[in-house]
Write a protein that holds these residues in place. Structure first.
Motif, mmCIF file in Angstrom:
data_model
loop_
_atom_site.group_PDB
_atom_site.id
_atom_site.type_symbol
_atom_site.label_atom_id
_atom_site.label_comp_id
_atom_site.label_asym_id
_atom_site.label_seq_id
_atom_site.Cartn_x
_atom_site.Cartn_y
_atom_site.Cartn_z
ATOM 1 N N ASP B 37 -7.750 26.354 -40.843
ATOM 2 C CA ASP B 37 -7.481 25.860 -42.198
ATOM 3 C C ASP B 37 -6.356 24.824 -42.222
ATOM 4 O OD1 ASP B 37 -9.417 27.592 -43.036
ATOM 5 O OD2 ASP B 37 -8.029 29.173 -43.626
ATOM 6 N N ASP B 39 -3.346 24.863 -43.664
ATOM 7 C CA ASP B 39 -2.923 24.677 -45.063
ATOM 8 C C ASP B 39 -1.654 23.841 -45.217
ATOM 9 O OD1 ASP B 39 -4.986 26.339 -45.669
ATOM 10 O OD2 ASP B 39 -3.767 27.925 -46.575
ATOM 11 N N CYS B 40 -0.679 24.020 -44.321
ATOM 12 C CA CYS B 40 0.624 23.384 -44.561
ATOM 13 C C CYS B 40 0.662 21.955 -44.054
ATOM 14 C CB CYS B 40 1.763 24.212 -43.970
ATOM 15 S SG CYS B 40 1.961 24.023 -42.186
ATOM 16 N N GLY B 41 -0.408 21.522 -43.407
ATOM 17 C CA GLY B 41 -0.472 20.128 -42.986
ATOM 18 C C GLY B 41 0.241 19.855 -41.676
ATOM 19 N N ALA B 43 3.277 21.598 -40.650
ATOM 20 C CA ALA B 43 4.724 21.846 -40.715
ATOM 21 C C ALA B 43 5.133 23.162 -40.055
ATOM 22 C CB ALA B 43 5.181 21.832 -42.168
ATOM 23 N N ALA B 45 4.311 26.130 -40.934
ATOM 24 C CA ALA B 45 4.859 26.872 -42.067
ATOM 25 C C ALA B 45 3.825 27.723 -42.799
ATOM 26 C CB ALA B 45 5.495 25.886 -43.049
ATOM 27 N N CYS B 46 2.643 27.961 -42.179
ATOM 28 C CA CYS B 46 1.663 28.773 -42.914
ATOM 29 C C CYS B 46 0.855 29.697 -42.006
ATOM 30 C CB CYS B 46 0.717 27.878 -43.708
ATOM 31 S SG CYS B 46 -0.465 26.980 -42.698
ATOM 32 N N THR B 48 -2.041 29.217 -40.619
ATOM 33 C CA THR B 48 -3.495 29.214 -40.835
ATOM 34 C C THR B 48 -4.216 28.312 -39.834
ATOM 35 O OG1 THR B 48 -3.462 27.446 -42.483
ATOM 36 C CG2 THR B 48 -3.222 29.705 -43.302
ATOM 37 N N MET B 67 10.432 29.232 -35.022
ATOM 38 C CA MET B 67 9.651 29.136 -36.262
ATOM 39 C C MET B 67 8.198 29.554 -36.021
ATOM 40 S SD MET B 67 9.965 28.413 -39.426
ATOM 41 C CE MET B 67 8.852 28.138 -40.795
ATOM 42 N N MET B 71 6.197 32.633 -37.747
ATOM 43 C CA MET B 71 4.963 32.483 -38.528
ATOM 44 C C MET B 71 3.840 33.316 -37.919
ATOM 45 S SD MET B 71 5.981 30.757 -40.999
ATOM 46 C CE MET B 71 4.451 31.191 -41.777
ATOM 47 N N PHE B 74 3.248 36.939 -38.876
ATOM 48 C CA PHE B 74 2.561 37.286 -40.123
ATOM 49 C C PHE B 74 1.053 37.103 -40.051
ATOM 50 C CE2 PHE B 74 6.783 35.907 -41.930
ATOM 51 C CZ PHE B 74 7.249 37.213 -42.027
ATOM 52 N N GLU B 76 -2.820 37.675 -38.580
ATOM 53 C CA GLU B 76 -3.540 38.906 -38.253
ATOM 54 C C GLU B 76 -4.081 38.854 -36.826
ATOM 55 O OE1 GLU B 76 -6.628 41.669 -40.763
ATOM 56 O OE2 GLU B 76 -6.935 39.529 -40.627
ATOM 57 N N SER B 104 -10.506 35.265 -38.910
ATOM 58 C CA SER B 104 -10.084 34.666 -40.178
ATOM 59 C C SER B 104 -8.639 34.216 -40.065
ATOM 60 C CB SER B 104 -10.228 35.677 -41.314
ATOM 61 O OG SER B 104 -9.473 36.831 -41.010
ATOM 62 N N GLN B 105 -8.256 33.324 -40.947
ATOM 63 C CA GLN B 105 -6.876 32.848 -41.009
ATOM 64 C C GLN B 105 -6.246 33.417 -42.273
ATOM 65 O OE1 GLN B 105 -5.532 31.033 -38.648
ATOM 66 N NE2 GLN B 105 -7.266 30.115 -37.573
ATOM 67 N N HIS B 106 -4.972 33.733 -42.207
ATOM 68 C CA HIS B 106 -4.331 34.278 -43.408
ATOM 69 C C HIS B 106 -2.962 33.657 -43.567
ATOM 70 C CE1 HIS B 106 -2.498 37.824 -45.747
ATOM 71 N NE2 HIS B 106 -3.167 37.061 -46.573
#
Lengths: 416, 106
Positions: B37, B39-41, B43, B45-46, B48, B67, B71, B74, B76, B104-106
């Protein structure tokens, strides 16, 4: 965006360009229901993206208004602490600890205890149940009559989901909505409709009910609801009552105000953008992408606050150790340097997931995929039944600098 | 060009040519590989863009920083070879790298 002054019932909100920059205080809650904040943020992003304000109401604080600066603050959690709390206003004397307002390592430990309840695998298991419930709620709605979408759909669906996540008595689920509203209201977010004393009294009742559930779950084998997960985990089972209450408030508000207002926001956005509504009817496969666009466009939580742990240079300014720093997600999501045509609602927008509504870094929303799933299912089931959820009056918005919410959304349904 | 192989959770394999300097997350998004995914582009920071790096390539992808470690905690289903694809840059050294995508990504 109009640069004219906005007139509200109580007062006239001045045109932002008529004020000296240092008088711009984005904490003023009256800006938001009047939708006057857009022009203010636009000016700040252009002229003073890292903006200092001596607020009478909240004390001095910095406003971070551009997308990349928000990502910077959110991902530097060792420089910007989430303690003592995540809204602009300081609590007077009632501040239950909760993990969203904690730093490492305790934050990580507590967050990990509850995440299994909203893991992607768990979500795929509950999806059929959520779809059934959404269908039942939609089938119960009056067709052709005006009713409040917020009450009968957005609140009803989110409170049903919350009752499931907590395994809270289903018939009493509206108590969760009530406690969520109380948790997210009050003087700390610019709402003067209730006192801190009243909040304390009502939230104490909330704690009493949840204490009974805690004892019940502790005596039973471990299950996957939030209470059972906490009551059986060595790192959380000895929490004191205030910390339990704090985490309950976090999980209730986290699952309530956010999804609820995105469910309402989608109706508003589509009615204001009829060409997008037509695009959606023609191609329901756009729904997952549209869900991200709704969450960006609505930005149900306008801000998160941090406290600087050291001096930090940002955007040519020096944020001093101890300063209060507010990341305005609602402004970052309208930053045209990162998002193309940010004021437009475009359901097939490329990279729609690239928004700041969920935050970034270690505090990033843990219920994000559940929220997306609930909103996706809602729109899939709406399109099966109705040709139009028509907005037939002005939306009524809540007065808060934190929750971007609706209290009344008069709609009329048209069947297919 | 650097050849990268992404293997979806269901076994579907995508062999793609990546531009040097682009992260494996950016390459996956450019090539429309399902399951990442980002999501954070980029960074970090997500979490995913979680991938499992094939053991043979793990040493060449370098170390996780604090960092990324934070990440990943968190995400799965973390394994010893879990990485965030946004933190791995395509380079000549990684020509032929194989990464697997979680369910899956979370």
């Amino acid at each position: 965006m109009s640069q004219a002054a906005v007139k509200t019932e109580e007062s006239v909100i001045p045109d932002p360009y008529s004020l000296p920059l240092d008088e711009i205080d984005m904490g003023k809650a009256a800006l938001y229901p009047a939708q006057a904040h857009w022009a203010y943020f636009e000016r700040l992003r252009k002229e003073d993206p890292v903006h200092f304000c001596e607020s009478e109401e909240f004390g001095p604080y910095w406003s971070i208004t551009k997308f990349n600066d928000i990502v910077h603050v959110d991902t530097h959690h060792k420089q910007f602490s989430s303690e003592p709390q995540i809204v602009i206003g300081d609590a007077v004397d009632f501040q239950p600890p909760m993990f969203i307002a904690m730093d490492q390592p305790k934050h990580d430990v507590q967050r990990k205890v509850v995440t299994p309840a909203v893991s992607p695998v768990q979500l795929s298991e509950v999806e059929p149940m959520i779809r059934k419930r959404v269908g039942d709620v939609l089938d119960s709605l009056p067709v052709g009559e005006t009713f409040n979408w917020v009450d009968l759909v957005s609140i009803e669906l989110t409170t049903q989901m919350l009752a499931t996540l907590f395994d809270f008595p289903f018939e009493e689920r509206r108590k969760l909505t009530y406690w969520s509203d109380i948790s997210a209201s009050g003087p700390q977010v610019g709402d003067d409709s209730m006192t801190e004393e009243f909040r304390l009294q009502e939230l104490t009742k909330c704690l009493e009910e949840f204490n009974a559930l805690w004892q019940e779950r502790k005596a039973q084998p471990r299950k996957n609801d939030f209470i059972s997960l906490m009551a059986h985990h060595p790192d959380m089972q000895d929490m004191d009552p205030m910390e339990y209450l704090g985490n309950l408030m976090l999980l209730i508000v986290g699952g309530n105000d956010t999804t609820r207002n995105s469910m309402s926001g989608g109706v508003v956005a589509l009615n204001q953008n009829p060409a997008e509504y037509d695009k959606l009817r023609a191609d329901p496969s756009l729904i997952p992408n549209m869900v991200s666009e709704i969450i960006r466009w609505q930005t149900p939580l306008a801000h998160m606050r941090r406290n600087a742990l050291e001096d930090v240079e940002l955007g040519g300014k020096t944020i001093k150790k101890g300063d209060k720093v507010v990341m305005w997600y609602i402004s970052g999501n309208r930053d045209d340097e990162v998002i193309d045509r940010p004021d437009d609602f475009i359901i097939d927008r490329p990279k729609a997931r690239h928004h700041v509504s969920f935050g970034f870094g270690i505090h990033r929303c843990m219920g994000n995929r559940l929220a997306e799933m609930q909103i996706k299912i809602l729109w899939e089931e709406i399109l099966k039944r109705f040709s139009n959820v028509e907005l037939v009056g002005e939306p009524v918005r809540v007065t808060s600098n934190f929750v971007m919410g609706y209290s009344d959304l008069p709609v009329k349904l048209h069947v297919k | 060009m650097v050849q990268v192989t992404y293997i979806e959770h269901n076994g579907t394999t995508h062999e793609v040519d990546a531009t040097e300097g682009h992260s494996l997350m950016e390459v996956a998004i450019e090539k429309m590989i399902p399951g990442i995914d980002g999501d954070c582009g980029g960074a970090c920071a997500c979490a995913t863009c979680h991938v499992f790096v094939d053991e043979a390539w793990l040493a060449k992808t370098g170390q996780k920083d604090d960092m990324e470690t934070s990440m990943l905690e968190f995400a799965e289903g973390i394994e010893a070879n879990s990485r965030l694809a946004c933190q791995i840059k395509a380079s000549a050294d990684l020509d032929g790298i194989v990464v697997r995508i979680p369910e899956s990504q979370h």
